[in-house]
Design a protein around this motif. Structure first.
Motif, PDB file in Angstrom:
ATOM      1  N   ALA A 200      55.476  57.040 -58.115  1.00 53.95           N
ATOM      2  CA  ALA A 200      55.377  55.958 -57.126  1.00 53.95           C
ATOM      3  C   ALA A 200      54.291  56.253 -56.096  1.00 53.95           C
ATOM      4  CB  ALA A 200      56.724  55.758 -56.435  1.00 53.95           C
ATOM      5  N   VAL A 201      54.185  57.525 -55.671  1.00 55.97           N
ATOM      6  CA  VAL A 201      53.187  57.892 -54.660  1.00 55.97           C
ATOM      7  C   VAL A 201      51.773  57.763 -55.227  1.00 55.97           C
ATOM      8  CG1 VAL A 201      52.270  59.797 -53.276  1.00 55.97           C
ATOM      9  CG2 VAL A 201      54.733  59.379 -53.354  1.00 55.97           C
ATOM     10  N   VAL A 202      51.523  58.317 -56.409  1.00 51.37           N
ATOM     11  CA  VAL A 202      50.156  58.292 -56.941  1.00 51.37           C
ATOM     12  C   VAL A 202      49.773  56.884 -57.401  1.00 51.37           C
ATOM     13  CG1 VAL A 202      50.263  60.728 -57.575  1.00 51.37           C
ATOM     14  CG2 VAL A 202      50.850  58.995 -59.282  1.00 51.37           C
ATOM     15  N   ALA A 203      50.773  56.085 -57.830  1.00 49.84           N
ATOM     16  CA  ALA A 203      50.469  54.709 -58.216  1.00 49.84           C
ATOM     17  C   ALA A 203      49.947  53.918 -57.020  1.00 49.84           C
ATOM     18  CB  ALA A 203      51.712  54.040 -58.788  1.00 49.84           C
TER      19      ALA A 203
ATOM     20  N   GLY B 169      44.238  64.169 -62.297  1.00 50.48           N
ATOM     21  CA  GLY B 169      45.309  63.563 -63.078  1.00 50.48           C
ATOM     22  C   GLY B 169      46.620  64.263 -62.794  1.00 50.48           C
ATOM     23  N   PHE B 170      47.720  63.614 -63.117  1.00 49.22           N
ATOM     24  CA  PHE B 170      49.062  64.178 -62.929  1.00 49.22           C
ATOM     25  C   PHE B 170      49.791  64.162 -64.265  1.00 49.22           C
ATOM     26  CE2 PHE B 170      47.708  63.022 -58.774  1.00 49.22           C
ATOM     27  CZ  PHE B 170      48.386  63.836 -57.870  1.00 49.22           C
ATOM     28  N   TRP B 171      50.418  65.284 -64.600  1.00 44.92           N
ATOM     29  CA  TRP B 171      51.041  65.470 -65.915  1.00 44.92           C
ATOM     30  C   TRP B 171      52.537  65.730 -65.741  1.00 44.92           C
ATOM     31  CZ3 TRP B 171      50.244  64.788 -70.875  1.00 44.92           C
ATOM     32  CH2 TRP B 171      50.903  65.569 -71.838  1.00 44.92           C
ATOM     33  N   LYS B 172      53.379  64.952 -66.414  1.00 44.65           N
ATOM     34  CA  LYS B 172      54.839  65.083 -66.382  1.00 44.65           C
ATOM     35  C   LYS B 172      55.370  64.929 -64.956  1.00 44.65           C
ATOM     36  CE  LYS B 172      55.330  68.068 -70.439  1.00 44.65           C
ATOM     37  NZ  LYS B 172      55.943  69.315 -70.963  1.00 44.65           N
ATOM     38  N   ALA B 173      55.077  63.823 -64.343  1.00 48.05           N
ATOM     39  CA  ALA B 173      55.510  63.555 -62.970  1.00 48.05           C
ATOM     40  C   ALA B 173      56.799  62.746 -62.976  1.00 48.05           C
ATOM     41  CB  ALA B 173      54.424  62.792 -62.212  1.00 48.05           C
ATOM     42  N   SER B 174      57.614  62.952 -61.931  1.00 46.44           N
ATOM     43  CA  SER B 174      58.879  62.244 -61.794  1.00 46.44           C
ATOM     44  C   SER B 174      58.669  60.861 -61.191  1.00 46.44           C
ATOM     45  CB  SER B 174      59.824  63.042 -60.900  1.00 46.44           C
ATOM     46  OG  SER B 174      59.360  63.007 -59.558  1.00 46.44           O
ATOM     47  N   GLN B 175      59.746  60.119 -61.084  1.00 47.34           N
ATOM     48  CA  GLN B 175      59.705  58.780 -60.502  1.00 47.34           C
ATOM     49  C   GLN B 175      59.089  58.801 -59.106  1.00 47.34           C
ATOM     50  OE1 GLN B 175      63.536  56.908 -60.279  1.00 47.34           O
ATOM     51  NE2 GLN B 175      62.893  55.426 -58.742  1.00 47.34           N
TER      52      GLN B 175
ATOM     53  N   LEU C 102      57.213  49.390 -59.274  1.00 47.88           N
ATOM     54  CA  LEU C 102      55.830  49.739 -59.566  1.00 47.88           C
ATOM     55  C   LEU C 102      54.927  48.509 -59.584  1.00 47.88           C
ATOM     56  CD1 LEU C 102      56.241  52.452 -62.340  1.00 47.88           C
ATOM     57  CD2 LEU C 102      55.662  52.785 -59.944  1.00 47.88           C
ATOM     58  N   GLN C 103      55.382  47.444 -60.191  1.00 46.53           N
ATOM     59  CA  GLN C 103      54.535  46.263 -60.282  1.00 46.53           C
ATOM     60  C   GLN C 103      54.296  45.641 -58.907  1.00 46.53           C
ATOM     61  OE1 GLN C 103      56.524  43.813 -63.167  1.00 46.53           O
ATOM     62  NE2 GLN C 103      55.677  44.935 -64.909  1.00 46.53           N
ATOM     63  N   ALA C 104      55.272  45.841 -58.024  1.00 47.81           N
ATOM     64  CA  ALA C 104      55.097  45.306 -56.678  1.00 47.81           C
ATOM     65  C   ALA C 104      53.935  45.974 -55.967  1.00 47.81           C
ATOM     66  CB  ALA C 104      56.379  45.486 -55.864  1.00 47.81           C
ATOM     67  N   ARG C 105      53.579  47.171 -56.408  1.00 49.35           N
ATOM     68  CA  ARG C 105      52.464  47.887 -55.792  1.00 49.35           C
ATOM     69  C   ARG C 105      51.168  47.666 -56.562  1.00 49.35           C
ATOM     70  NH1 ARG C 105      56.913  51.493 -55.823  1.00 49.35           N
ATOM     71  NH2 ARG C 105      57.618  52.099 -53.751  1.00 49.35           N
TER      72      ARG C 105
ATOM     73  N   ARG D 142      48.143  55.010 -54.837  1.00 49.60           N
ATOM     74  CA  ARG D 142      46.789  55.488 -54.562  1.00 49.60           C
ATOM     75  C   ARG D 142      45.820  55.144 -55.685  1.00 49.60           C
ATOM     76  NH1 ARG D 142      50.461  57.290 -51.707  1.00 49.60           N
ATOM     77  NH2 ARG D 142      50.184  58.391 -49.716  1.00 49.60           N
ATOM     78  N   GLY D 143      46.223  54.224 -56.554  1.00 50.26           N
ATOM     79  CA  GLY D 143      45.304  53.686 -57.549  1.00 50.26           C
ATOM     80  C   GLY D 143      45.286  54.367 -58.892  1.00 50.26           C
ATOM     81  N   PHE D 144      46.183  55.314 -59.138  1.00 47.81           N
ATOM     82  CA  PHE D 144      46.201  55.999 -60.429  1.00 47.81           C
ATOM     83  C   PHE D 144      46.824  55.097 -61.491  1.00 47.81           C
ATOM     84  CE2 PHE D 144      45.534  59.502 -57.627  1.00 47.81           C
ATOM     85  CZ  PHE D 144      44.951  60.515 -58.374  1.00 47.81           C
ATOM     86  N   ARG D 145      46.248  55.112 -62.687  1.00 47.70           N
ATOM     87  CA  ARG D 145      46.869  54.445 -63.823  1.00 47.70           C
ATOM     88  C   ARG D 145      47.980  55.352 -64.348  1.00 47.70           C
ATOM     89  NH1 ARG D 145      43.955  50.295 -66.351  1.00 47.70           N
ATOM     90  NH2 ARG D 145      41.927  49.880 -65.391  1.00 47.70           N
ATOM     91  N   ILE D 146      49.031  54.746 -64.897  1.00 43.40           N
ATOM     92  CA  ILE D 146      50.160  55.553 -65.350  1.00 43.40           C
ATOM     93  C   ILE D 146      50.476  55.241 -66.803  1.00 43.40           C
ATOM     94  CG2 ILE D 146      51.147  55.652 -63.033  1.00 43.40           C
ATOM     95  CD1 ILE D 146      53.216  53.624 -63.925  1.00 43.40           C
ATOM     96  N   VAL D 147      51.225  56.148 -67.431  1.00 38.81           N
ATOM     97  CA  VAL D 147      51.686  55.964 -68.799  1.00 38.81           C
ATOM     98  C   VAL D 147      53.017  56.693 -68.932  1.00 38.81           C
ATOM     99  CG1 VAL D 147      50.416  57.991 -69.626  1.00 38.81           C
ATOM    100  CG2 VAL D 147      51.095  56.219 -71.245  1.00 38.81           C
ATOM    101  N   GLY D 148      53.959  56.098 -69.675  1.00 36.36           N
ATOM    102  CA  GLY D 148      55.242  56.751 -69.898  1.00 36.36           C
ATOM    103  C   GLY D 148      55.068  57.984 -70.769  1.00 36.36           C
ATOM    104  N   TYR D 149      55.800  59.061 -70.430  1.00 34.72           N
ATOM    105  CA  TYR D 149      55.684  60.296 -71.215  1.00 34.72           C
ATOM    106  C   TYR D 149      56.985  60.623 -71.946  1.00 34.72           C
ATOM    107  CZ  TYR D 149      55.170  65.169 -72.524  1.00 34.72           C
ATOM    108  OH  TYR D 149      55.139  66.330 -73.244  1.00 34.72           O
ATOM    109  N   GLY D 150      58.089  60.745 -71.216  1.00 30.33           N
ATOM    110  CA  GLY D 150      59.324  61.142 -71.881  1.00 30.33           C
ATOM    111  C   GLY D 150      60.540  60.851 -71.039  1.00 30.33           C
ATOM    112  N   VAL D 151      61.701  60.991 -71.675  1.00 27.45           N
ATOM    113  CA  VAL D 151      62.979  60.749 -71.023  1.00 27.45           C
ATOM    114  C   VAL D 151      63.568  62.080 -70.593  1.00 27.45           C
ATOM    115  CG1 VAL D 151      65.287  59.776 -71.297  1.00 27.45           C
ATOM    116  CG2 VAL D 151      63.346  58.720 -72.467  1.00 27.45           C
ATOM    117  N   ASP D 152      63.950  62.185 -69.312  1.00 28.30           N
ATOM    118  CA  ASP D 152      64.574  63.401 -68.808  1.00 28.30           C
ATOM    119  C   ASP D 152      66.019  63.499 -69.295  1.00 28.30           C
ATOM    120  OD1 ASP D 152      62.789  63.194 -65.742  1.00 28.30           O
ATOM    121  OD2 ASP D 152      62.601  64.764 -67.242  1.00 28.30           O
ATOM    122  N   HIS D 153      66.456  64.726 -69.544  1.00 31.24           N
ATOM    123  CA  HIS D 153      67.834  64.964 -69.968  1.00 31.24           C
ATOM    124  C   HIS D 153      68.445  66.037 -69.071  1.00 31.24           C
ATOM    125  CE1 HIS D 153      67.237  62.726 -73.784  1.00 31.24           C
ATOM    126  NE2 HIS D 153      66.011  63.206 -73.681  1.00 31.24           N
TER     127      HIS D 153
END
Length: 334
Positions: free
Chosen positions: A104-107, A94-100, A294-297, A109-120
């Protein structure tokens, strides 16, 4: 941008792993959590000629969790992740707190994703003018009017009285937390700081009022191609009886680092934890890539994790004050 890779490959003698990690950090450590990727003692590291991946292994569950973004050149990111995934065969990953970019790379490769937080992230010195910054400005002014002054914490001997003062401050801060009767830290999630010393590639600042310590903050250095380009606020503690100290430490602490190095920097505050919903991520409101990409992939979202994150954000304040942290970080969005 490939300097670390060439150094690692062409060095006449093999580099020690920690030295190779530091080289990648100095070349590509521009993100808020880059210091943790390179040096957090609670994390394991996969190191190749392309870069560094920080992760933790749960052997009982045969699971490896990658923390934050790898330290590497942008063009090497996909290949480095593939190398890590090959090394992790036989484990769940799994990947935790990943950037855009990493999402995109792990998506792909078949990983499911979920939004975590907004960068400031804001320029330094921080501009406090304007109606959008009113809340932050009020906090900073409140601390200044109370007579709070922020200064760098110099390198001090382990026996220096300053460390005892900081430990007493930590105790007062913990007493105001929701779990004050049973304070604890979560390894790999809660950043651990070296006891009684200022770590390399960091700046500690201390806030005093009438001679008494009322706060401290740690600013991790961030680098782009070997040059200091910013700081990341990795931790802040304050006396609950004095208002506005956390904001003042962040504003003036970052300004002190910029002045010392005589160059413009940016201050990264990290993510608003568990505060991002799918529609916001799809709109490009955070480190997640916009939905069109993301949806395109054929990306799949994790509905179960979305529900869990929402529940923790809305009702888990007794465990971790995600809502309060998110409100504070929103004040920095001009």
């Amino acid at each position: 941008a490939r300097a670390p890779r060439l150094v690692v490959q062409l060095s006449p003698t093999p580099l020690l792993p920690h030295r190779a990690v530091e080289l990648f950090y100095l070349q590509h450590g521009h993100r808020a959590n880059a210091f943790s990727v390179a040096f957090d003692p609670d994390l394991e590291r996969f190191v190749s000629g392309r870069g560094v991946v920080a992760h933790a292994t749960c052997r009982f569950l045969r699971t490896r969790i990658v923390f934050y973004d790898p330290l590497c050149a942008e063009e090497d990111l996909a290949a480095l992740i593939d190398e890590f995934l090959t090394s992790a065969r036989g484990h769940h990953v799994g990947f935790w707190k990943a950037s855009q970019q990493t999402v995109a790379v792990v998506a792909e490769r078949g990983f499911r994703i979920v939004g975590y937080g907004v960068d400031h992230e804001v320029p330094v010195p921080v501009a406090l003018s304007g109606s959008a910054m009113r809340g932050l400005r009020r906090q900073v002014d409140k601390a200044r009017k109370a007579g709070v002054a922020v200064t760098p914490l110099p390198a001090a001997e382990a026996t220096s009285p300053i460390w005892r003062e900081l430990e007493d401050l930590d105790a007062r801060w913990l007493s105001s937390r929701a779990l004050a009767t049973r304070p604890f830290s979560i390894r790999r999630v809660t950043r651990r700081y070296a006891r009684r010393r200022v770590e390399p590639h960091t700046t500690r600042v201390c806030a005093r009022r009438r001679g008494r310590v009322v706060g401290w903050a740690c600013l991790d250095h961030r680098y782009c191609e070997g040059v200091l380009c910013g700081v990341g606020l990795s931790g802040v503690r304050w006396d609950p009886e004095v208002g506005g100290v956390a904001s003042l430490l962040a504003v003036e602490g970052a300004a002190l680092v910029a002045a010392a190095h005589r160059r413009p920097l940016t201050l990264a505050l990290g993510e608003s934890p568990l505060a991002l919903r799918r529609w916001e991520a799809c709109a490009g409101a955070s480190g997640c890539a916009p939905a069109s990409g993301l949806q395109a992939r054929g990306v799949q979202w994790s509905a179960a994790l979305e529900a869990l994150f929402r529940l923790l954000h809305e009702r888990g304040g007794w465990l971790y004050n995600t809502a309060g942290i998110s409100r504070w970080k929103r004040k920095w969005r001009a």
